[in-house]
Design a protein around this motif. Structure first.
Motif, short mmCIF file in Angstrom:
data_model
loop_
_atom_site.label_atom_id
_atom_site.label_comp_id
_atom_site.label_asym_id
_atom_site.label_seq_id
_atom_site.Cartn_x
_atom_site.Cartn_y
_atom_site.Cartn_z
N GLN A 29 0.85 -1.19 0.00
CA GLN A 29 0.00 0.00 0.00
C GLN A 29 0.88 1.24 0.00
O GLN A 29 1.95 1.25 0.60
N ARG A 39 -2.25 7.99 9.19
CA ARG A 39 -3.00 6.78 9.55
C ARG A 39 -2.13 5.53 9.46
O ARG A 39 -2.20 4.64 10.30
N LEU A 41 -0.59 2.07 9.13
CA LEU A 41 -1.16 0.74 9.31
C LEU A 41 -1.87 0.59 10.66
O LEU A 41 -2.14 -0.53 11.09
N SER A 42 -2.18 1.71 11.30
CA SER A 42 -2.83 1.63 12.62
C SER A 42 -4.24 1.08 12.51
O SER A 42 -4.90 1.19 11.47
N GLY A 43 -4.69 0.43 13.58
CA GLY A 43 -6.05 -0.05 13.67
C GLY A 43 -6.35 -1.29 12.84
O GLY A 43 -7.50 -1.59 12.58
N ARG A 44 -5.35 -2.02 12.43
CA ARG A 44 -5.57 -3.20 11.59
C ARG A 44 -4.98 -4.45 12.22
O ARG A 44 -3.97 -4.39 12.90
N ASP A 45 -5.63 -5.57 11.94
CA ASP A 45 -5.08 -6.86 12.33
C ASP A 45 -4.33 -7.48 11.16
O ASP A 45 -3.46 -8.32 11.36
N ASP A 46 -4.67 -7.08 9.93
CA ASP A 46 -4.02 -7.60 8.73
C ASP A 46 -3.37 -6.43 8.01
O ASP A 46 -4.06 -5.52 7.54
N ILE A 47 -2.03 -6.43 7.93
CA ILE A 47 -1.33 -5.32 7.28
C ILE A 47 -1.04 -5.62 5.81
O ILE A 47 -0.39 -4.83 5.13
N THR A 68 -1.43 0.39 16.74
CA THR A 68 -0.98 -0.57 15.74
C THR A 68 -0.79 -1.91 16.44
O THR A 68 -0.04 -1.99 17.41
N ARG A 69 -1.50 -2.92 15.95
CA ARG A 69 -1.61 -4.19 16.68
C ARG A 69 -0.65 -5.27 16.21
O ARG A 69 -0.61 -6.36 16.78
#
Length: 134
Positions: A29, A39, A41-47, A68-69
């Protein structure tokens, strides 16, 4: 009745990114607007395949992992596209990971992916072929 539509996040283009050692990564991306870069890759489980950050000019850069998880690594690239620094980053932390010198590009990958793909300090980002995401 007043209906308020939530603003859709700005979509990210996707790129095939090519390096001097012959490696390429597909479906990376692309973050280049202020909102996209902020923003990340914050707030995602799949990057997905990761994210390439592109700025108009090389400057000192800093990344953190708030919201970021997924454990990530960030690689910093200079004006000429040479990879000069790699930093591992832990999920949900506010530690600043600084480029140390001016960076025009940064690439975030899942932790360990730089090594898995054979990308090392001194490799150059030589081309990116980008298209709008579907």
């Amino acid at each position: 009745a007043l209906i308020v539509l939530a603003a859709q996040p700005e979509p990210f283009d996707v790129c095939e990114v090519h390096f001097s050692g012959g490696q390429s990564i597909q479906n990376v991306q692309l973050a280049q607007s202020f909102k996209q870069i902020r923003r990340g890759l914050s707030g995602r489980d799949d990057i997905g395949a990761g994210m390439l950050f592109v700025w108009d000019r090389a400057e000192q850069r800093a990344f953190w992992m708030r919201d970021t998880r997924v454990p990530l690594s960030v690689g910093f690239f200079d004006q000429d596209g040479s990879l000069f620094a790699l930093e591992d980053m832990q999920p949900e932390t506010d530690t600043e990971h600084r480029s140390g010198r001016p960076a025009k590009f940064a690439l975030e990958l899942a932790q360990g992916d730089f090594a898995r793909k054979g990308l090392v300090i001194g490799d150059r980002l030589i081309d990116r072929d980008c298209r709008p995401a579907n």
